[in-house]
Design an enzyme around this catalytic site. Structure first.
Site, PDB file in Angstrom:
ATOM      1  CB  SER A 142      49.252  24.704  30.413  1.00  0.00           C
ATOM      2  OG  SER A 142      50.711  25.316  30.089  1.00  0.00           O
ATOM      3  CE1 TYR A 155      48.235  26.890  25.576  1.00  0.00           C
ATOM      4  CE2 TYR A 155      49.817  27.522  27.207  1.00  0.00           C
ATOM      5  CZ  TYR A 155      49.267  26.656  26.479  1.00  0.00           C
ATOM      6  OH  TYR A 155      49.329  25.225  26.673  1.00  0.00           O
TER       7      TYR A 155
HETATM    8  P1  NDP Z   1      51.241  19.262  19.583  1.00  0.00           P
HETATM    9  O1  NDP Z   1      51.124  21.152  18.998  1.00  0.00           O
HETATM   10  O2  NDP Z   1      51.890  18.606  19.175  1.00  0.00           O
HETATM   11  O3  NDP Z   1      49.585  18.571  19.451  1.00  0.00           O
HETATM   12  C1  NDP Z   1      48.901  20.079  19.416  1.00  0.00           C
HETATM   13  C2  NDP Z   1      47.353  19.223  19.272  1.00  0.00           C
HETATM   14  O4  NDP Z   1      46.327  19.360  18.601  1.00  0.00           O
HETATM   15  C3  NDP Z   1      47.971  18.484  17.810  1.00  0.00           C
HETATM   16  O5  NDP Z   1      47.305  17.027  17.489  1.00  0.00           O
HETATM   17  C4  NDP Z   1      47.038  18.949  16.896  1.00  0.00           C
HETATM   18  O6  NDP Z   1      46.143  18.151  15.502  1.00  0.00           O
HETATM   19  C5  NDP Z   1      45.255  18.901  17.623  1.00  0.00           C
HETATM   20  N1  NDP Z   1      44.529  20.436  17.479  1.00  0.00           N
HETATM   21  C6  NDP Z   1      45.077  21.782  16.770  1.00  0.00           C
HETATM   22  N2  NDP Z   1      44.155  22.037  16.496  1.00  0.00           N
HETATM   23  C7  NDP Z   1      43.071  21.334  16.601  1.00  0.00           C
HETATM   24  C8  NDP Z   1      41.604  21.319  16.526  1.00  0.00           C
HETATM   25  N3  NDP Z   1      40.908  22.532  16.072  1.00  0.00           N
HETATM   26  N4  NDP Z   1      40.944  20.372  16.183  1.00  0.00           N
HETATM   27  C9  NDP Z   1      40.667  19.054  16.751  1.00  0.00           C
HETATM   28  N5  NDP Z   1      42.808  18.812  17.090  1.00  0.00           N
HETATM   29  C10 NDP Z   1      43.599  20.028  17.370  1.00  0.00           C
HETATM   30  O7  NDP Z   1      51.446  20.185  21.067  1.00  0.00           O
HETATM   31  P2  NDP Z   1      51.056  19.482  22.694  1.00  0.00           P
HETATM   32  O8  NDP Z   1      51.328  18.039  22.276  1.00  0.00           O
HETATM   33  O9  NDP Z   1      52.213  20.352  23.486  1.00  0.00           O
HETATM   34  O10 NDP Z   1      49.746  19.683  23.081  1.00  0.00           O
HETATM   35  C11 NDP Z   1      48.641  19.205  23.390  1.00  0.00           C
HETATM   36  C12 NDP Z   1      48.311  20.238  24.694  1.00  0.00           C
HETATM   37  O11 NDP Z   1      48.629  19.897  25.355  1.00  0.00           O
HETATM   38  C13 NDP Z   1      47.558  20.724  23.752  1.00  0.00           C
HETATM   39  O12 NDP Z   1      46.485  21.679  25.026  1.00  0.00           O
HETATM   40  C14 NDP Z   1      48.798  22.115  24.994  1.00  0.00           C
HETATM   41  O13 NDP Z   1      48.232  23.360  25.136  1.00  0.00           O
HETATM   42  C15 NDP Z   1      49.300  21.436  25.981  1.00  0.00           C
HETATM   43  N6  NDP Z   1      50.490  21.432  26.892  1.00  0.00           N
HETATM   44  C16 NDP Z   1      51.745  21.915  26.278  1.00  0.00           C
HETATM   45  C17 NDP Z   1      52.870  22.029  26.315  1.00  0.00           C
HETATM   46  C18 NDP Z   1      53.635  22.000  25.578  1.00  0.00           C
HETATM   47  O14 NDP Z   1      55.035  22.682  26.549  1.00  0.00           O
HETATM   48  N7  NDP Z   1      54.077  21.487  24.576  1.00  0.00           N
HETATM   49  C19 NDP Z   1      53.232  22.609  28.306  1.00  0.00           C
HETATM   50  C20 NDP Z   1      51.711  22.262  28.072  1.00  0.00           C
HETATM   51  C21 NDP Z   1      50.777  22.471  28.236  1.00  0.00           C
HETATM   52  P3  NDP Z   1      45.877  18.328  14.279  1.00  0.00           P
HETATM   53  O15 NDP Z   1      46.775  19.805  13.715  1.00  0.00           O
HETATM   54  O16 NDP Z   1      46.884  17.683  13.438  1.00  0.00           O
HETATM   55  O17 NDP Z   1      44.132  19.111  14.477  1.00  0.00           O
END
Ligand code: NDP
Length: 245
Positions: A142, A155
């Site tokens: 990030s 974070y």
């Molecule tokens: P979302 O919340 O849309 O996606 C997060 C994903 O992680 C979901 O598919 C969720 O699925 C999964 N997840 C969470 N906890 C678990 C777990 N314990 N086991 C397996 N899967 C898990 O957010 P983003 O798409 O934005 O996030 C994706 C990545 O991008 C993350 O690492 C985030 O930190 C990073 N990021 C996002 C930014 C943004 O602005 N959106 C900016 C910078 C980085 P489920 O709940 O079904 O398990």
């Protein structure tokens, strides 16, 4: 192997946001995608859409905080498609808050998902990559780790832990393995739903509304890294809205 066609790609956090967009994009370009997250309904729906459009996909309900789940996930890739080309460790949560609030459970959860989840992926995939003589790790970090602001300490710390682990992995990997980190800025996803502190969530949602870029932009950047020839390692990608400070 250059290109994306025929590559077997495991994606964690594939049930929404960046992971789901990346799965769609890579499947459209001929990859076999193995989807992982905790919500089975989301995974089943996405998998069904990809297959209905002529793509190759399967899924496994996976909690990245459980090491055994990752072992079973990469096992599914081998069972279904006979190899593993890429592991995208993308699952992440962002229950951000000021340190003074002492939301210690949130700190623990961020370390468990964002750091240990990636380590569990490395533990599962590295021996397979070594046996095969090829493999590519992609880790979603990030911009929060590049410019550290109030509420983001833990974070950002979790993402920077993975930055260090990724560089160590690259140093140890030799010339057969690739390691890519991608640091997105604000992206329009469901991430604010993981923010348990109401003030931080409200601020996060407002900023997203104001400037977030689509998840597809990140998917295309990940695809760029995966499409390179075997001897070309795209190390770090930073991709953010122009409006982001
Ligand atoms: P979302 O919340 O849309 O996606 C997060 C994903 O992680 C979901 O598919 C969720 O699925 C999964 N997840 C969470 N906890 C678990 C777990 N314990 N086991 C397996 N899967 C898990 O957010 P983003 O798409 O934005 O996030 C994706 C990545 O991008 C993350 O690492 C985030 O930190 C990073 N990021 C996002 C930014 C943004 O602005 N959106 C900016 C910078 C980085 P489920 O709940 O079904 O398990």
């Amino acid at each position: 192997m250059a290109g994306i066609e025929g590559k077997v790609v495991v994606i964690t956090g594939a049930s929404s946001g960046i992971g789901a967009a990346t799965a769609r994009h890579l499947a459209q370009r001929g990859a076999c995608v193995v989807l992982a997250a905790r919500r089975p309904d989301r995974l089943a729906a996405l998998c069904g859409q990809i297959v209905a459009q002529g793509g190759k996909a399967c899924y496994r309900v996976t909690d990245v905080t459980r090491r055994a789940d990752l072992a079973q996930l990469v096992g599914l890739a081998i069972e279904q498609y006979g190899k593993l080309d890429v592991l995208i460790s993308n699952a992440g949560i962002a229950p951000i808050s000021l340190l003074d609030e002492l939301r210690v459970d949130d700190w623990d959860n961020m370390i468990d998902v964002n750091v240990k989840g990636v380590l569990h992926g490395i533990a599962a995939a590295l021996p397979i990559f070594r046996r095969q003589g090829f493999g590519h790790f992609v880790h979603t970090l990030s911009t929060a780790g590049l410019r550290i602001v109030p509420t983001m300490a833990v974070y950002a710390g979790s993402k920077n832990a993975v930055r260090a682990i990724s560089e160590g992995l690259r140093q140890e990997a030799g010339d057969k393995l690739l390691v890519t980190t991608i640091s997105p800025g604000y992206v329009d996803t469901e991430l604010p739903s993981s923010m348990s502190d109401p003030a931080a969530r409200e601020k996060g949602l407002a900023t997203m509304k104001q400037m977030a870029i689509p998840a597809e932009s990140i998917a295309e950047a990940i695809a760029f890294a995966i499409a390179q020839p075997d001897n070309v390692d795209v190390g770090e990608i930073v991709i953010r809205p122009t409006a982001q400070a």
